[in-house]
Scaffold this active site. Structure first.
Site, mmCIF file in Angstrom:
data_model
loop_
_atom_site.group_PDB
_atom_site.id
_atom_site.type_symbol
_atom_site.label_atom_id
_atom_site.label_comp_id
_atom_site.label_asym_id
_atom_site.label_seq_id
_atom_site.Cartn_x
_atom_site.Cartn_y
_atom_site.Cartn_z
ATOM 1 N N LYS A 145 0.865 -1.187 0.000
ATOM 2 C CA LYS A 145 0.000 0.000 0.000
ATOM 3 C C LYS A 145 0.893 1.225 0.000
ATOM 4 C CE LYS A 145 -4.360 1.344 0.300
ATOM 5 N NZ LYS A 145 -5.579 0.753 -0.262
ATOM 6 N N ASP B 68 -7.064 4.591 -4.594
ATOM 7 C CA ASP B 68 -7.671 4.460 -3.267
ATOM 8 C C ASP B 68 -8.289 5.827 -2.988
ATOM 9 O OD1 ASP B 68 -7.939 2.676 -0.798
ATOM 10 O OD2 ASP B 68 -7.090 4.450 0.118
HETATM 11 P P1 NDP Z 1 -13.063 8.006 -2.642
HETATM 12 O O1 NDP Z 1 -11.988 9.013 -2.397
HETATM 13 O O2 NDP Z 1 -13.593 7.820 -3.997
HETATM 14 O O3 NDP Z 1 -14.291 8.275 -1.670
HETATM 15 C C1 NDP Z 1 -14.174 8.315 -0.289
HETATM 16 C C2 NDP Z 1 -15.475 8.839 0.287
HETATM 17 O O4 NDP Z 1 -15.401 8.808 1.706
HETATM 18 C C3 NDP Z 1 -15.748 10.278 -0.093
HETATM 19 O O5 NDP Z 1 -17.121 10.483 -0.148
HETATM 20 C C4 NDP Z 1 -15.105 11.046 1.062
HETATM 21 O O6 NDP Z 1 -15.686 12.317 1.251
HETATM 22 C C5 NDP Z 1 -15.392 10.139 2.224
HETATM 23 N N1 NDP Z 1 -14.315 10.246 3.213
HETATM 24 C C6 NDP Z 1 -12.991 10.042 3.022
HETATM 25 N N2 NDP Z 1 -12.294 10.254 4.136
HETATM 26 C C7 NDP Z 1 -13.189 10.613 5.054
HETATM 27 C C8 NDP Z 1 -13.098 10.961 6.409
HETATM 28 N N3 NDP Z 1 -11.923 10.983 7.045
HETATM 29 N N4 NDP Z 1 -14.257 11.262 7.046
HETATM 30 C C9 NDP Z 1 -15.433 11.229 6.409
HETATM 31 N N5 NDP Z 1 -15.591 10.908 5.122
HETATM 32 C C10 NDP Z 1 -14.488 10.605 4.458
HETATM 33 O O7 NDP Z 1 -12.474 6.635 -2.055
HETATM 34 P P2 NDP Z 1 -12.976 5.163 -2.339
HETATM 35 O O8 NDP Z 1 -14.443 5.135 -2.501
HETATM 36 O O9 NDP Z 1 -12.108 4.593 -3.371
HETATM 37 O O10 NDP Z 1 -12.556 4.437 -0.968
HETATM 38 C C11 NDP Z 1 -13.420 4.369 0.163
HETATM 39 C C12 NDP Z 1 -12.932 3.288 1.102
HETATM 40 O O11 NDP Z 1 -12.926 2.030 0.411
HETATM 41 C C13 NDP Z 1 -11.509 3.446 1.644
HETATM 42 O O12 NDP Z 1 -11.448 2.893 2.931
HETATM 43 C C14 NDP Z 1 -10.690 2.604 0.687
HETATM 44 O O13 NDP Z 1 -9.463 2.189 1.261
HETATM 45 C C15 NDP Z 1 -11.640 1.443 0.480
HETATM 46 N N6 NDP Z 1 -11.405 0.640 -0.714
HETATM 47 C C16 NDP Z 1 -11.447 1.208 -1.959
HETATM 48 C C17 NDP Z 1 -11.255 0.431 -3.070
HETATM 49 C C18 NDP Z 1 -11.396 0.978 -4.448
HETATM 50 O O14 NDP Z 1 -11.330 0.184 -5.392
HETATM 51 N N7 NDP Z 1 -11.610 2.260 -4.646
HETATM 52 C C19 NDP Z 1 -10.935 -1.004 -2.950
HETATM 53 C C20 NDP Z 1 -11.003 -1.520 -1.594
HETATM 54 C C21 NDP Z 1 -11.204 -0.694 -0.539
HETATM 55 P P3 NDP Z 1 -15.329 13.549 0.290
HETATM 56 O O15 NDP Z 1 -16.184 13.360 -0.929
HETATM 57 O O16 NDP Z 1 -15.696 14.722 1.101
HETATM 58 O O17 NDP Z 1 -13.879 13.436 0.002
#
Ligand code: NDP
Length: 443
Positions: A125, A165
């Site tokens: 990672k 991510d």
């Molecule tokens: P994105 O950046 O596309 O979206 C993340 C979302 O979560 C956004 O809506 C963001 O809000 C919100 N968010 C992020 N950090 C915080 C925080 N500290 N507090 C509150 N809200 C938060 O990321 P992903 O959808 O890709 O990833 C989401 C999760 O899934 C993570 O844990 C990631 O590690 C996991 N994951 C992702 C994969 C992938 O293929 N994308 C695969 C496996 C796991 P805002 O819009 O305001 O930024």
């Protein structure tokens, strides 16, 4: 002191302040207690000591210049945790909260998740404390170029294949890929999540969210139920959340909430996904704009989506976003299943409470493995110099998610923890890696 307690104490002492890494190590190692008892060869070969120490952790300076000509310095990370079953594989997180402990927790989890997919990929990672939010395209490009100018030395199609991510989407992957190609002269599948015109895979964008819902459906099916007609609470409004909502609708459920880092929406008639995609994917805006599309919906900056009555909860934002109080609210509202789209979104106390209350619980390393599985399918297509159709990739993804559920359920049952997928996923993911490590000698 048991072998697991000894290793855990050592992990905590040797990695001070890395609280998320301690939390992940504790969860995994405690689930492995019955396995290491049954297999003394693991202790004899210092397997847990080797597994909890990354192969290497790389930290580097990332200088870049903003649109006003002001220089900034961020910190870059890549933790190559374990390559016993394949090249390191795992995303790059760009978020101001990123530090070594967070990257190590994610890299450690990734080992077992990748193993569960049944595909030949190791765990790693990376990321940076850079915040792409509010930056111009040029600033993001500057950052990505500077980041890759250092990272390229350590990665390669058969060495380490990073992906997206939080904060790293198609734009960032494109800029990084262009830089890698420019420096090395190699057109190879060194990153996944690429655009379709230059080696990306169909269905990769959808994969984590779709996979999460496929696994949830399989878990419900095994307990005589399904998503059809269920009300679903989703957190997050990013890549995982959006496509979880899309697939939940496709299977007949009604998602009613989503959230971002400033607030959350409740739409009792069901989320208008077109509106969310317009706000988040097109305009990179805030969910506060949703009310303009759906006047009857509610937007709130206090509390959390878990207060809403639902049958199924899908936390898809970030780590530790569902705590014990949230779990109590969900149980009070008669939730039947919680499946983690994000990595470690449920705190250990909340997980324990949900499981004890009879809620079906799918941990992230099983439930969100569809993203990395499809990334591995992207690597296969790149090696073959072929592109598969959306349907082909989606069908493979579905098969992989069903396989993950069955493996984890079987491992849980074998070790006396029937229906506890936290045990099952850790044990099944671990066993394959552990046996590969044993076969390869003490390295
Ligand atoms: P994105 O950046 O596309 O979206 C993340 C979302 O979560 C956004 O809506 C963001 O809000 C919100 N968010 C992020 N950090 C915080 C925080 N500290 N507090 C509150 N809200 C938060 O990321 P992903 O959808 O890709 O990833 C989401 C999760 O899934 C993570 O844990 C990631 O590690 C996991 N994951 C992702 C994969 C992938 O293929 N994308 C695969 C496996 C796991 P805002 O819009 O305001 O930024």
């Amino acid at each position: 002191m048991s072998y697991v307690s000894e290793v855990l104490a050592n992990v905590i002492a040797k990695n001070p302040g890395e609280t998320e890494f301690h939390q992940a190590a504790k969860e995994v190692l405690e689930a492995l207690e019955p396995v290491v008892e049954k297999h003394p060869e693991y202790r004899k070969n210092a397997l847990l000591e080797r597994l909890t120490e990354p192969d290497r952790q790389i930290m580097f300076r990332v200088p870049w210049i903003d649109d006003k000509g002001v220089p900034h310095v961020n910190r870059g990370f890549r933790v190559q945790f374990n390559n016993a079953i394949g090249p390191y594989k795992g995303g790059l997180r760009l978020h101001p909260s990123v530090n070594l402990g967070i990257i190590k927790f994610l890299g450690f989890e990734q080992i077992f998740k990748n193993s569960l997919t049944g595909l030949p990929i190791g765990g790693g990672k990376g990321g940076s404390d850079f915040d792409p939010k509010g930056k111009s395209d040029r600033e993001v490009f500057e950052f990505c170029r500077s980041f890759m100018t250092e990272l390229y030395k350590y990665i390669g199609a058969d060495v380490d294949v990073p992906a997206g991510d939080i904060g790293t989407g198609a734009r960032e992957i494109g800029y990084m890929y262009g830089t890698y190609k420019k420096i090395t002269g190699l057109y190879e599948g060194v990153l996944t999540g690429k655009g379709l015109s230059y080696g990306g895979s169909l269905a990769r964008t959808e994969a984590t969210g779709y996979g999460l819902v496929y696994l949830t459906e399989e878990m419900l099916k095994a307990h005589g139920s399904s998503l059809k007609g269920k009300t679903v609470a989703v957190s997050g409004a990013g890549n995982v959340a959006i496509y979880a909502v899309e697939k939940a609708y496709a299977l007949g459920a009604k998602p009613v909430t989503m959230s971002d880092s400033t607030g959350w929406i409740y739409d009792p008639d069901g989320i208008d996904l077109k509106a969310v995609k317009e706000i988040k994917e097109v305009k990179r805006g805030r969910l506060s704009e949703y009310k303009a599309f759906r006047p009857k919906s509610e937007y709130s900056t206090s509390g959390h989506v878990w207060q809403v009555k639902c049958d199924v909860a899908l936390p898809c934002a970030t780590q530790n976003e569902l705590n014990l109080d949230d779990a109590k609210a969900l149980v009070k509202n008669k939730v039947t299943a919680v499946a983690e789209g994000a990595n470690m979104p449920t705190t250990p106390e909340a997980t324990e409470y949900l499981i004890k209350s009879g809620v079906l619980f799918a941990p992230g390393k099983a439930a969100n493995a569809g993203g990395v599985a499809t990334s591995a399918l992207e690597m296969s297509q790149n090696s073959q110099r072929l592109n598969w159709t959306f349907e082909e990739v989606d069908a493979k993804l579905h098969g992989i998610m069903v396989g993950i559920y069955r493996q984890a359920a079987a491992a849980a049952e074998e070790y006396g923890h029937k229906d506890n997928l936290v045990y099952g996923a850790n044990i099944a993911g671990f066993t394959k890696v552990a046996n590969a490590m044993l076969a390869q000698g003490i390295q």
